[in-house]
Design a protein around this motif. Structure first.
Motif, PDB file in Angstrom:
ATOM      1  N   GLU A  70      -4.312   2.776   0.369  1.00  0.00           N
ATOM      2  CA  GLU A  70      -5.519   2.657   1.182  1.00  0.00           C
ATOM      3  C   GLU A  70      -5.345   3.257   2.576  1.00  0.00           C
ATOM      4  O   GLU A  70      -6.332   3.501   3.278  1.00  0.00           O
ATOM      5  CB  GLU A  70      -5.900   1.176   1.326  1.00  0.00           C
ATOM      6  N   LEU A  71      -4.094   3.480   2.983  1.00  0.00           N
ATOM      7  CA  LEU A  71      -3.843   4.015   4.324  1.00  0.00           C
ATOM      8  C   LEU A  71      -4.284   5.466   4.426  1.00  0.00           C
ATOM      9  O   LEU A  71      -4.189   6.229   3.470  1.00  0.00           O
ATOM     10  CB  LEU A  71      -2.351   3.919   4.666  1.00  0.00           C
ATOM     11  N   GLU A  72      -4.740   5.856   5.615  1.00  0.00           N
ATOM     12  CA  GLU A  72      -5.058   7.256   5.873  1.00  0.00           C
ATOM     13  C   GLU A  72      -3.773   8.068   5.963  1.00  0.00           C
ATOM     14  O   GLU A  72      -2.700   7.538   6.257  1.00  0.00           O
ATOM     15  CB  GLU A  72      -5.858   7.391   7.172  1.00  0.00           C
ATOM     16  N   MET A  73      -3.886   9.354   5.717  1.00  0.00           N
ATOM     17  CA  MET A  73      -2.735  10.238   5.834  1.00  0.00           C
ATOM     18  C   MET A  73      -2.274  10.292   7.285  1.00  0.00           C
ATOM     19  O   MET A  73      -3.056  10.123   8.215  1.00  0.00           O
ATOM     20  CB  MET A  73      -3.097  11.633   5.350  1.00  0.00           C
ATOM     21  N   GLY A  74      -0.976  10.554   7.482  1.00  0.00           N
ATOM     22  CA  GLY A  74      -0.429  10.647   8.818  1.00  0.00           C
ATOM     23  C   GLY A  74       0.310   9.388   9.213  1.00  0.00           C
ATOM     24  O   GLY A  74       0.615   8.522   8.389  1.00  0.00           O
ATOM     25  N   TYR A  75       0.595   9.296  10.503  1.00  0.00           N
ATOM     26  CA  TYR A  75       1.362   8.159  11.022  1.00  0.00           C
ATOM     27  C   TYR A  75       0.447   7.012  11.422  1.00  0.00           C
ATOM     28  O   TYR A  75      -0.607   7.222  12.017  1.00  0.00           O
ATOM     29  CB  TYR A  75       2.199   8.578  12.233  1.00  0.00           C
ATOM     30  N   ARG A  76       0.874   5.809  11.110  1.00  0.00           N
ATOM     31  CA  ARG A  76       0.150   4.597  11.490  1.00  0.00           C
ATOM     32  C   ARG A  76       1.138   3.632  12.125  1.00  0.00           C
ATOM     33  O   ARG A  76       2.136   3.244  11.500  1.00  0.00           O
ATOM     34  CB  ARG A  76      -0.485   3.944  10.265  1.00  0.00           C
ATOM     35  N   ASN A  77       0.889   3.236  13.368  1.00  0.00           N
ATOM     36  CA  ASN A  77       1.691   2.198  14.001  1.00  0.00           C
ATOM     37  C   ASN A  77       1.342   0.855  13.364  1.00  0.00           C
ATOM     38  O   ASN A  77       0.175   0.561  13.122  1.00  0.00           O
ATOM     39  CB  ASN A  77       1.420   2.158  15.504  1.00  0.00           C
ATOM     40  N   VAL A  78       2.355   0.047  13.087  1.00  0.00           N
ATOM     41  CA  VAL A  78       2.148  -1.258  12.459  1.00  0.00           C
ATOM     42  C   VAL A  78       2.637  -2.339  13.410  1.00  0.00           C
ATOM     43  O   VAL A  78       3.844  -2.460  13.650  1.00  0.00           O
ATOM     44  CB  VAL A  78       2.884  -1.366  11.108  1.00  0.00           C
ATOM     45  N   ASP A  79       1.721  -3.101  13.990  1.00  0.00           N
ATOM     46  CA  ASP A  79       2.129  -4.132  14.951  1.00  0.00           C
ATOM     47  C   ASP A  79       2.710  -5.334  14.217  1.00  0.00           C
ATOM     48  O   ASP A  79       2.619  -5.473  12.999  1.00  0.00           O
ATOM     49  CB  ASP A  79       0.967  -4.537  15.861  1.00  0.00           C
ATOM     50  N   ARG A  80       3.292  -6.245  14.982  1.00  0.00           N
ATOM     51  CA  ARG A  80       4.052  -7.349  14.402  1.00  0.00           C
ATOM     52  C   ARG A  80       3.179  -8.367  13.682  1.00  0.00           C
ATOM     53  O   ARG A  80       3.685  -9.189  12.911  1.00  0.00           O
ATOM     54  CB  ARG A  80       4.885  -8.044  15.482  1.00  0.00           C
ATOM     55  N   SER A  81       1.892  -8.311  13.917  1.00  0.00           N
ATOM     56  CA  SER A  81       1.005  -9.244  13.222  1.00  0.00           C
ATOM     57  C   SER A  81       0.748  -8.815  11.771  1.00  0.00           C
ATOM     58  O   SER A  81       0.250  -9.607  10.972  1.00  0.00           O
ATOM     59  CB  SER A  81      -0.330  -9.358  13.968  1.00  0.00           C
ATOM     60  N   SER A  82       1.100  -7.575  11.446  1.00  0.00           N
ATOM     61  CA  SER A  82       0.836  -7.041  10.097  1.00  0.00           C
ATOM     62  C   SER A  82       2.117  -7.034   9.266  1.00  0.00           C
ATOM     63  O   SER A  82       2.593  -5.980   8.836  1.00  0.00           O
ATOM     64  CB  SER A  82       0.255  -5.629  10.195  1.00  0.00           C
ATOM     65  N   ARG A  83       2.682  -8.203   9.037  1.00  0.00           N
ATOM     66  CA  ARG A  83       3.944  -8.292   8.305  1.00  0.00           C
ATOM     67  C   ARG A  83       3.835  -7.783   6.878  1.00  0.00           C
ATOM     68  O   ARG A  83       4.844  -7.377   6.278  1.00  0.00           O
ATOM     69  CB  ARG A  83       4.447  -9.744   8.300  1.00  0.00           C
ATOM     70  N   ASP A  84       2.627  -7.790   6.326  1.00  0.00           N
ATOM     71  CA  ASP A  84       2.464  -7.331   4.950  1.00  0.00           C
ATOM     72  C   ASP A  84       2.645  -5.825   4.821  1.00  0.00           C
ATOM     73  O   ASP A  84       2.753  -5.298   3.709  1.00  0.00           O
ATOM     74  CB  ASP A  84       1.101  -7.747   4.408  1.00  0.00           C
ATOM     75  N   LEU A  85       2.682  -5.108   5.970  1.00  0.00           N
ATOM     76  CA  LEU A  85       2.932  -3.670   5.963  1.00  0.00           C
ATOM     77  C   LEU A  85       4.257  -3.317   6.637  1.00  0.00           C
ATOM     78  O   LEU A  85       4.492  -2.158   6.977  1.00  0.00           O
ATOM     79  CB  LEU A  85       1.782  -2.930   6.654  1.00  0.00           C
ATOM     80  N   ARG A  86       5.103  -4.318   6.842  1.00  0.00           N
ATOM     81  CA  ARG A  86       6.423  -4.105   7.428  1.00  0.00           C
ATOM     82  C   ARG A  86       7.506  -4.460   6.407  1.00  0.00           C
ATOM     83  O   ARG A  86       7.321  -5.369   5.601  1.00  0.00           O
ATOM     84  CB  ARG A  86       6.601  -4.961   8.688  1.00  0.00           C
ATOM     85  N   LEU A  87       8.618  -3.746   6.455  1.00  0.00           N
ATOM     86  CA  LEU A  87       9.728  -4.017   5.548  1.00  0.00           C
ATOM     87  C   LEU A  87      10.733  -4.958   6.194  1.00  0.00           C
ATOM     88  O   LEU A  87      10.999  -4.862   7.397  1.00  0.00           O
ATOM     89  CB  LEU A  87      10.437  -2.712   5.163  1.00  0.00           C
ATOM     90  N   ASP A  88      11.283  -5.855   5.408  1.00  0.00           N
ATOM     91  CA  ASP A  88      12.369  -6.735   5.847  1.00  0.00           C
ATOM     92  C   ASP A  88      13.294  -6.943   4.653  1.00  0.00           C
ATOM     93  O   ASP A  88      12.914  -7.577   3.668  1.00  0.00           O
ATOM     94  CB  ASP A  88      11.830  -8.062   6.361  1.00  0.00           C
ATOM     95  N   TYR A  89      14.512  -6.397   4.745  1.00  0.00           N
ATOM     96  CA  TYR A  89      15.457  -6.488   3.635  1.00  0.00           C
ATOM     97  C   TYR A  89      15.853  -7.936   3.338  1.00  0.00           C
ATOM     98  O   TYR A  89      16.190  -8.263   2.202  1.00  0.00           O
ATOM     99  CB  TYR A  89      16.727  -5.699   3.957  1.00  0.00           C
ATOM    100  N   VAL A  90      15.839  -8.782   4.374  1.00  0.00           N
ATOM    101  CA  VAL A  90      16.321 -10.154   4.245  1.00  0.00           C
ATOM    102  C   VAL A  90      15.220 -11.097   3.775  1.00  0.00           C
ATOM    103  O   VAL A  90      15.435 -11.958   2.922  1.00  0.00           O
ATOM    104  CB  VAL A  90      16.919 -10.647   5.583  1.00  0.00           C
TER     105      VAL A  90
END
Length: 347
Positions: A70-90
């Protein structure tokens, strides 16, 4: 502290270059339909053990893959409130970190090293209709109108830190934080599957604080398997005091064509010779040129730039000198008013 510009770059891979040497990166050229970007993926560490830990899931299933298309092409900054779009190995339930194993980046022969592993899936995405790459990490650029140092597009722009960004050893603890790990997710629609590539340094740990991302006191550091190559088990070079080597001059605007003629002059103010192997110079945009050779006590040396690393801007900038441990040894600034054709700036 944490990564300042964490986000996702979505685009179609177009080209790549293998990484070699210390601190090597596999470079990927990505097009977002309007602009080009470079994805710089660590495939080797300049700190022993040099081999990175990796895990590949060639049929990756996770809730995040439902959101990425669903994301647009290109770069998207992901703020800390959007954890569902951030990776965390732990904490992210992405994969079993105990399955990560070390792999060298450059081994003679086909299909047997980390460069070739990444290349395999990048090529699949490049050749397939609708094949798409999603790079998670920290953005740099756009770099005014300066060309990219690997692929030559303008303005230079890209994303790096495509690896675990928590559980770092003390020297890099400032980059720690949860929910900001890097990685590559590749969509292969014709095969109806996703491929995930996750990377970490052997000096990092996987038992980290939920708030800081730092290693917890009882967290064991990843150990290099006894069966692995012992090439990197060498004595660390002796540290050099800050200010021992100074940037004393720079030819920013040579007469004629700049490429291959720009230079920086270093001076060894210490009472002993210094080996510059592993040292580097960086410009204001973060482009790096590696150094080599020795500089005698009380002597200077002139470093010529090929145009593939450091580029000295005539509009002003910063030149930084780093030792073989990554410590900042000296830094100078200059303005456009100081730049004269054919003249060397003296600092």
């Amino acid at each position: 502290m944490s990564l300042e510009n964490y986000g996702i770059l979505k685009g179609k891979p177009k080209d790549w270059k293998k990484g070699k040497g210390k601190n090597a990166h596999f470079q990927i050229l990505v097009h977002d339909g309007k602009s080009e970007h470079r994805v710089a993926v660590n495939v080797n560490s300049r700190v022993a053990p040099s081999e990175l830990l990796y895990f590949v899931d060639d049929n990756f299933i996770h809730p995040i893959i439902e959101k990425l298309p669903e994301l647009e092409m290109g770069y998207r900054n992901v703020d800390r409130s959007s954890r569902d779009l951030r990776l965390d190995y732990v904490r992210g339930g992405l994969f079993d970190t105990s399955k990560m194993v070390p792999l060298e980046c450059d081994i003679p022969g086909p299909s047997n090293d980390l460069n070739e592993l990444i290349q395999k899936y990048v090529d699949k995405a490049a050749d397939m209709d609708g094949g798409m790459l999603y790079a998670f990490g920290e953005r740099w650029g756009p770099e005014s109108f300066l060309p990219d140092s690997f692929f030559g597009f303008r303005p230079g722009s890209g994303i790096h830190d495509i690896h675990m960004n928590q559980g770092n050893s003390e020297k890099w603890q400032a980059d720690d934080a949860p929910y900001q790990d890097g990685g590559l997710l590749i969509h292969l629609p014709e095969d109806d599957r996703w491929v995930a590539i996750f990377l970490a340094f052997q000096s990092q740990c996987f038992n980290t604080d939920d708030f800081t991302g730092h290693c917890l006191p009882d967290a064991p550091v990843q150990k290099k398997p006894e069966t692995a190559s012992q090439e990197c088990d060498v004595k660390e070079p002796e540290s050099i005091d800050e200010g021992s080597v100074l940037i004393v001059g720079a030819l920013v605007n040579p007469e004629g064509t700049d490429s291959g003629k720009e230079s920086v002059t270093l001076f060894n103010a210490s009472p002993k010779a210094i080996d510059l192997a592993g040292w580097s110079l960086k410009d204001a945009a973060g482009r790096k040129s590696n150094l080599k050779g020795k500089i005698r006590a009380g002597s200077g040396t002139r470093i010529l730039f090929s145009g593939k690393g450091v580029i000295l801007s005539n509009s002003g900038g910063t030149i930084s000198l780093y030792d073989n441990h990554g410590n900042l040894m000296h830094e100078v600034n200059y303005s456009s008013r100081e730049v004269r054709s054919g003249w060397t700036l003296v600092f």
